[in-house]
Design an enzyme around this catalytic site. Structure first.
Site, PDB file in Angstrom:
ATOM      1  N   GLY A 200       0.813  -1.209   0.000  1.00  0.00           N
ATOM      2  CA  GLY A 200       0.000   0.000   0.000  1.00  0.00           C
ATOM      3  C   GLY A 200       0.848   1.261   0.000  1.00  0.00           C
TER       4      GLY A 200
ATOM      5  N   GLU B 205     -18.810  17.627   3.341  1.00  0.00           N
ATOM      6  CA  GLU B 205     -18.105  18.288   2.229  1.00  0.00           C
ATOM      7  C   GLU B 205     -18.886  18.137   0.923  1.00  0.00           C
ATOM      8  OE1 GLU B 205     -13.530  17.496   3.818  1.00  0.00           O
ATOM      9  OE2 GLU B 205     -14.364  16.202   2.301  1.00  0.00           O
TER      10      GLU B 205
HETATM   11  C1  FAD Z   1     -12.995  10.937   0.842  1.00  0.00           C
HETATM   12  C2  FAD Z   1     -12.030  10.905   1.993  1.00  0.00           C
HETATM   13  C3  FAD Z   1     -11.702  12.100   2.648  1.00  0.00           C
HETATM   14  C4  FAD Z   1     -10.813  12.093   3.705  1.00  0.00           C
HETATM   15  N1  FAD Z   1     -10.514  13.274   4.307  1.00  0.00           N
HETATM   16  C5  FAD Z   1      -9.603  13.301   5.293  1.00  0.00           C
HETATM   17  C6  FAD Z   1      -9.205  14.541   5.884  1.00  0.00           C
HETATM   18  O1  FAD Z   1      -9.703  15.606   5.509  1.00  0.00           O
HETATM   19  N2  FAD Z   1      -8.256  14.509   6.862  1.00  0.00           N
HETATM   20  C7  FAD Z   1      -7.687  13.331   7.263  1.00  0.00           C
HETATM   21  O2  FAD Z   1      -6.802  13.356   8.125  1.00  0.00           O
HETATM   22  N3  FAD Z   1      -8.055  12.150   6.760  1.00  0.00           N
HETATM   23  C8  FAD Z   1      -8.995  12.108   5.771  1.00  0.00           C
HETATM   24  N4  FAD Z   1      -9.370  10.900   5.224  1.00  0.00           N
HETATM   25  C9  FAD Z   1      -8.830   9.650   5.808  1.00  0.00           C
HETATM   26  C10 FAD Z   1      -7.430   9.362   5.282  1.00  0.00           C
HETATM   27  O3  FAD Z   1      -7.395   9.514   3.877  1.00  0.00           O
HETATM   28  C11 FAD Z   1      -7.044   7.956   5.702  1.00  0.00           C
HETATM   29  O4  FAD Z   1      -7.056   7.897   7.112  1.00  0.00           O
HETATM   30  C12 FAD Z   1      -5.664   7.586   5.193  1.00  0.00           C
HETATM   31  O5  FAD Z   1      -5.647   7.595   3.787  1.00  0.00           O
HETATM   32  C13 FAD Z   1      -5.243   6.205   5.713  1.00  0.00           C
HETATM   33  O6  FAD Z   1      -3.985   5.894   5.198  1.00  0.00           O
HETATM   34  P1  FAD Z   1      -3.611   4.362   4.874  1.00  0.00           P
HETATM   35  O7  FAD Z   1      -2.192   4.379   4.433  1.00  0.00           O
HETATM   36  O8  FAD Z   1      -4.006   3.512   6.003  1.00  0.00           O
HETATM   37  O9  FAD Z   1      -4.552   3.942   3.665  1.00  0.00           O
HETATM   38  P2  FAD Z   1      -4.728   4.585   2.236  1.00  0.00           P
HETATM   39  O10 FAD Z   1      -4.201   5.983   2.205  1.00  0.00           O
HETATM   40  O11 FAD Z   1      -6.141   4.366   1.878  1.00  0.00           O
HETATM   41  O12 FAD Z   1      -3.795   3.717   1.295  1.00  0.00           O
HETATM   42  C14 FAD Z   1      -4.021   2.361   1.039  1.00  0.00           C
HETATM   43  C15 FAD Z   1      -3.240   1.986  -0.209  1.00  0.00           C
HETATM   44  O13 FAD Z   1      -3.220   0.570  -0.314  1.00  0.00           O
HETATM   45  C16 FAD Z   1      -3.469   0.189  -1.648  1.00  0.00           C
HETATM   46  N5  FAD Z   1      -4.059  -1.147  -1.602  1.00  0.00           N
HETATM   47  C17 FAD Z   1      -5.220  -1.522  -1.041  1.00  0.00           C
HETATM   48  N6  FAD Z   1      -5.398  -2.840  -1.145  1.00  0.00           N
HETATM   49  C18 FAD Z   1      -4.320  -3.320  -1.800  1.00  0.00           C
HETATM   50  C19 FAD Z   1      -3.931  -4.618  -2.217  1.00  0.00           C
HETATM   51  N7  FAD Z   1      -4.693  -5.692  -1.967  1.00  0.00           N
HETATM   52  N8  FAD Z   1      -2.775  -4.753  -2.884  1.00  0.00           N
HETATM   53  C20 FAD Z   1      -2.006  -3.672  -3.164  1.00  0.00           C
HETATM   54  N9  FAD Z   1      -2.322  -2.425  -2.782  1.00  0.00           N
HETATM   55  C21 FAD Z   1      -3.462  -2.246  -2.101  1.00  0.00           C
HETATM   56  C22 FAD Z   1      -4.408   1.265  -2.171  1.00  0.00           C
HETATM   57  O14 FAD Z   1      -4.355   1.347  -3.587  1.00  0.00           O
HETATM   58  C23 FAD Z   1      -3.849   2.521  -1.482  1.00  0.00           C
HETATM   59  O15 FAD Z   1      -2.859   3.148  -2.265  1.00  0.00           O
HETATM   60  C24 FAD Z   1     -10.245  10.873   4.143  1.00  0.00           C
HETATM   61  C25 FAD Z   1     -10.559   9.684   3.489  1.00  0.00           C
HETATM   62  C26 FAD Z   1     -11.446   9.699   2.419  1.00  0.00           C
HETATM   63  C27 FAD Z   1     -11.785   8.414   1.699  1.00  0.00           C
END
Ligand code: FAD
Length: 449
Positions: free
Chosen positions: A12, A172
């Site tokens: 990810g 939003e």
């Molecule tokens: C619409 C929206 C608005 C948001 N607004 C805010 C905000 O204003 N402020 C804030 O702090 N947070 C916000 N968030 C929350 C924030 O984006 C998340 O908390 C954050 O992205 C989490 O990070 P992460 O690395 O856990 O996952 P993510 O950033 O979601 O990254 C996961 C990655 O894993 C990859 N992936 C998934 N499954 C697989 C697989 N099986 N194999 C290979 N790759 C895979 C995906 O392609 C992605 O690139 C928002 C979220 C959304 C959806």
């Protein structure tokens, strides 16, 4: 790969995975970052793509490009489908395996339909660039179809948009749709009055933005209503069908339904065969590792961990970034023979935007609302876009949208067949018949010339 350096696989390239990779860049380790997309998305700005302010390329960047200076980091495009913990390898969709000494799983979360996955077709959620473009298509198409109906039949049925969920994304989206209907689109459409568009926001609890203090959420509700959004609290959507939602016992007709509630962690959590909470988040140790596999870490939205005061670490981007950096530091420390440290989330405050010049913020011990809160939100998001080649374009687009109330990214993509399906979905058989007859006449006209 670099010689015998420890191999670290990161699943990810979102906020958690990318921050881990950046902290491990040019260190004595060999890193492989695997993502099923070739880009990192700045998710907090997805709704701006969904509502036509920004284009997809302005909030995303190829992972390969972001990490091009990291000599020890390989980027692989691939979907991780399973783990072989006994042999320390991840499995990809084609059956191939990538081995690791340390594994960091950061595959994020999606929205949950609470067991009603069939609702997704009628009520898309917002997580990826594709989702945002699909939402934009439905929103713009609804206005186009109403204009067409008014042109062909002299009148159109009322335009209704429904947003399900009063968290940050729902607020939003509702605010932005009300805003474009009343401002940017009003002068572009000649047969319909877009300002009469109804936007209804349904929230199951008694407050929108429920994680903020009551005074701020009251202000958020008022700011939404000032934009023309009808906020219905204590209202659970109990069923969804094409063109309508059921709230309590009543069916409410609508052109577009957008889903903005529920969290379901990546199903990869269950593939790890670890204990998870109700949302599928993996319970992790204080250093973010798995209890029985100290070389496997789960971070970001996939991790379930509590702060010292007992409250859960929230699923927000700063938490994911901090977890990514902390995990990288722990791995580097361990390689040097030093002990790991416990993860400690540093809460720098929170904010939510509601629309043009409208927001609430709880930062640095201050509670802000309206224009000042919105400026805070805007500058913080520009700041975090730093590193993105197109941040100047984003600043320009915002400034332009602010001054002129114009929305520049208003393209509907898709072909005639897709439009036909959309018509069928939104307007029913009669409208499709009109479209088909007209298209037949056009074809006949073309072949006659
Ligand atoms: C619409 C929206 C608005 C948001 N607004 C805010 C905000 O204003 N402020 C804030 O702090 N947070 C916000 N968030 C929350 C924030 O984006 C998340 O908390 C954050 O992205 C989490 O990070 P992460 O690395 O856990 O996952 P993510 O950033 O979601 O990254 C996961 C990655 O894993 C990859 N992936 C998934 N499954 C697989 C697989 N099986 N194999 C290979 N790759 C895979 C995906 O392609 C992605 O690139 C928002 C979220 C959304 C959806």
């Amino acid at each position: 790969m670099v010689g015998d350096d420890p191999k670290i696989v990161i699943v990810g390239g979102g906020f958690g995975g990318l921050w881990a990779a950046s902290a491990l860049a040019n260190k004595p380790v060999s890193v492989t970052l695997i993502d099923r997309k070739n880009h990192h998305v700045f998710q907090p700005l997805l709704y701006q793509v969904a509502t036509s302010v920004l284009s997809p390329g302005e909030i995303a960047q190829p992972l390969r490009r972001i990490l091009n200076d990291a000599k020890n980091v390989d980027v692989l495009l691939g979907e991780v489908t399973d783990f072989d913990k006994e042999n320390s390898a991840v499995k990809l969709e084609d059956g191939s395996k990538v081995e690791y000494d340390y594994l960091i799983v950061a595959a994020g979360a999606r929205h949950s339909y609470f067991g009603h996955n069939d609702w997704e077709t009628s009520a898309p959620g917002l997580k990826t660039l594709e989702d945002a473009v699909e939402m934009r298509r439905r929103i713009l198409l609804a206005f186009e179809l109403a204009e067409r109906q008014a042109y062909l039949e002299g009148e159109h049925r009322p335009l209704n948009f429904v947003v399900v969920g009063g968290g940050p994304t729902g607020v939003e989206l509702a605010g932005a749709i009300a805003d474009i209907a009343r401002q940017a689109l009003a002068k572009d459409f000649k047969k319909i009055d877009t300002r009469k568009t109804k936007v209804i926001l349904f929230e199951g609890s008694d407050r929108v933005l429920g994680t903020f203090t009551p005074d701020l959420t009251d202000s958020a509700k008022k700011q939404l209503e000032d934009l023309g959004v009808e906020v219905r609290l204590n209202s659970f959507v109990t069923d969804i069908a094409p063109g309508k939602v059921k709230v309590g016992e009543d069916w409410i007709e609508c052109d577009v339904v957008l889903w903005a509630t529920g969290v379901a962690a990546s199903p990869l959590g269950t593939r790890l065969v670890a204990e998870t909470d109700k949302a599928g988040r993996v319970f992790v140790e204080p250093d973010l590792s798995l209890k029985d596999h100290k070389n496997i870490f789960v971070i970001g939205d996939m991790a379930s961990i509590r702060q010292e005061d007992g409250t859960p670490v929230p699923g927000v981007s700063p938490a994911a970034m901090q977890m990514g950096t902390a995990t990288a530091k722990n791995i580097l420390a361990e390689i040097k023979g030093k002990p790991r440290t416990k993860f400690k989330y540093v809460d720098k405050g929170s904010m939510a935007t509601i629309g043009r010049s409208k927001a609430i913020a709880d930062v640095f011990g201050m509670k802000l609302t309206g224009f000042v809160a919105w400026m805070f939100w805007l500058f913080l998001h520009v700041f975090f876009l730093i590193g993105f080649r197109n941040r100047f374009a984003v600043i320009f687009e915002w400034f332009w949208a602010y001054l002129t109330r114009e929305r520049s990214a208003r393209l509907i993509t898709g072909d005639a067949a897709e439009l036909r399906n959309a018509l069928l979905f939104l307007e029913g058989e009669e409208a499709v018949k009109i479209l088909d007859e007209r298209s037949e006449r056009n074809k006949a006209g073309r072949s006659a010339t």
